[in-house]
Design a protein around this motif. Structure first.
Motif, PDB file in Angstrom:
ATOM      1  N   ARG A 206      38.226  48.580  51.070  1.00 49.16           N
ATOM      2  CA  ARG A 206      37.059  49.109  51.774  1.00 49.16           C
ATOM      3  C   ARG A 206      36.923  48.507  53.167  1.00 49.16           C
ATOM      4  O   ARG A 206      36.521  49.195  54.120  1.00 49.16           O
ATOM      5  CB  ARG A 206      35.795  48.859  50.957  1.00 49.16           C
ATOM      6  N   VAL A 207      37.265  47.237  53.285  1.00 48.57           N
ATOM      7  CA  VAL A 207      37.216  46.596  54.604  1.00 48.57           C
ATOM      8  C   VAL A 207      38.229  47.245  55.543  1.00 48.57           C
ATOM      9  O   VAL A 207      37.934  47.513  56.718  1.00 48.57           O
ATOM     10  CB  VAL A 207      37.479  45.079  54.476  1.00 48.57           C
ATOM     11  N   LYS A 208      39.420  47.516  55.037  1.00 50.11           N
ATOM     12  CA  LYS A 208      40.459  48.121  55.857  1.00 50.11           C
ATOM     13  C   LYS A 208      40.149  49.573  56.216  1.00 50.11           C
ATOM     14  O   LYS A 208      40.641  50.100  57.214  1.00 50.11           O
ATOM     15  CB  LYS A 208      41.795  48.059  55.110  1.00 50.11           C
ATOM     16  N   LEU A 209      39.345  50.242  55.413  1.00 45.81           N
ATOM     17  CA  LEU A 209      39.050  51.667  55.634  1.00 45.81           C
ATOM     18  C   LEU A 209      37.854  51.896  56.549  1.00 45.81           C
ATOM     19  O   LEU A 209      37.480  53.051  56.794  1.00 45.81           O
ATOM     20  CB  LEU A 209      38.788  52.349  54.290  1.00 45.81           C
ATOM     21  N   ARG A 210      37.277  50.847  57.081  1.00 41.48           N
ATOM     22  CA  ARG A 210      36.099  51.025  57.934  1.00 41.48           C
ATOM     23  C   ARG A 210      36.398  51.821  59.211  1.00 41.48           C
ATOM     24  O   ARG A 210      35.604  52.696  59.591  1.00 41.48           O
ATOM     25  CB  ARG A 210      35.500  49.660  58.280  1.00 41.48           C
ATOM     26  N   PRO A 211      37.503  51.572  59.892  1.00 40.39           N
ATOM     27  CA  PRO A 211      37.750  52.349  61.116  1.00 40.39           C
ATOM     28  C   PRO A 211      37.969  53.832  60.806  1.00 40.39           C
ATOM     29  O   PRO A 211      38.623  54.186  59.831  1.00 40.39           O
ATOM     30  CB  PRO A 211      39.028  51.708  61.690  1.00 40.39           C
ATOM     31  N   GLU A 212      37.440  54.718  61.650  1.00 42.22           N
ATOM     32  CA  GLU A 212      37.614  56.158  61.471  1.00 42.22           C
ATOM     33  C   GLU A 212      39.071  56.566  61.595  1.00 42.22           C
ATOM     34  O   GLU A 212      39.498  57.574  61.011  1.00 42.22           O
ATOM     35  CB  GLU A 212      36.778  56.914  62.505  1.00 42.22           C
ATOM     36  N   SER A 213      39.843  55.764  62.318  1.00 41.86           N
ATOM     37  CA  SER A 213      41.259  56.103  62.510  1.00 41.86           C
ATOM     38  C   SER A 213      42.039  56.101  61.208  1.00 41.86           C
ATOM     39  O   SER A 213      43.091  56.745  61.102  1.00 41.86           O
ATOM     40  CB  SER A 213      41.903  55.129  63.498  1.00 41.86           C
TER      41      SER A 213
END
Length: 253
Positions: A206-213
């Motif tokens: 979840r931390v890694k998925l924060r950026p919209e990219s």
């Protein structure tokens, strides 16, 4: 005086020598320690009287002690010791001195952080401490609970799982590398169950998925997430399952 009553000349000389010797003994100053024996060359002149003997003793007492080493001499001595250490020559210490040095090394190591018995032994061997003395000192520290591999394994497992998000596989490898036996490793890893491990993996993703990219290219994002979890010790099936589900929750199927 008849001849038979006259003293023998040799006896007269012996008595005189004995009187001189006793006189010298009585006049010698008290020192409260063993007398200093000064070797005298056979060619040198021997003191012929008490006054000469006292004068000789006074000259000996007046002789100044050897001068203390200068700063330069002390610096050169330190440099010589440093060169000897860097040359790889073993340090010449007695067993008692090695025991004292080993205890000091272990206290400094344990003050910094908890260590396993293997880590401490490796450090002592690195300092060229004899192996038998290293083992003896470590055993003594274990008896007073300053060294405890079981305690270390349990605390290490909890800390690495919380702070680094490591799975049981990665933690197991670390503990083994630090000399923890398999039985203690297994006991320490019981603190983490499958459910707790999967929950920690989801938090990392979840931390890694924060950026919209991360939502632009699904396949590329999944590869990155699975690789990240794999480096932390999570097995492939769990890593892919968690990465896929969390990506879908974040960006939609």
């Amino acid at each position: 005086m008849p001849d038979w009553a006259k003293p023998d000349p040799t006896e007269t000389r012996a008595d005189a020598d004995e009187n001189v010797g006793s006189s010298l003994e009585s006049d010698r100053p008290e020192r409260g320690r063993q007398p200093i024996i000064i070797p005298v060359s056979r060619k040198s002149k021997q003191p012929q009287s008490v006054e000469e003997l006292r004068a000789a003793m006074a000259r000996i007492e007046a002789t100044p002690p050897p001068p203390a080493p200068t700063k330069k001499e002390r610096r050169e001595a330190r440099e010589a010791r440093k060169v000897a250490r860097e040359s790889g020559a073993p340090e010449e210490l007695t067993d008692d001195q090695w025991h004292e040095k080993a205890r000091g090394i272990l206290l400094r190591q344990l003050t910094a952080s908890d260590k396993t018995a293997k880590q401490l032994k490796d450090k002592l061997i690195e300092k060229e401490c004899p192996e038998d003395i290293a083992e003896e000192v470590i055993e003594r520290y274990a008896e007073i609970n300053l060294v405890d591999d079981e305690r270390f394994a349990k605390s290490w497992t909890v800390a690495r799982a919380r702070s680094k998000g490591l799975a049981r596989g990665a933690i197991k490898h670390e503990l083994r590398s630090k000399g923890i036996d398999d039985e203690l490793v297994a006991e320490a890893l019981e603190q983490i169950d499958d459910e707790a491990e999967e929950q920690r993996a989801r938090e990392l993703v979840r931390v890694k998925l924060r950026p919209e990219s991360m939502g632009v290219d699904r396949d590329r994002a999944l590869r990155r997430l699975v690789g990240m979890l794999g480096r932390k010790g999570y097995n492939g099936s769990m890593a892919f399952k968690v990465a896929r589900e969390e990506w879908n929750d974040r960006f939609g199927a």
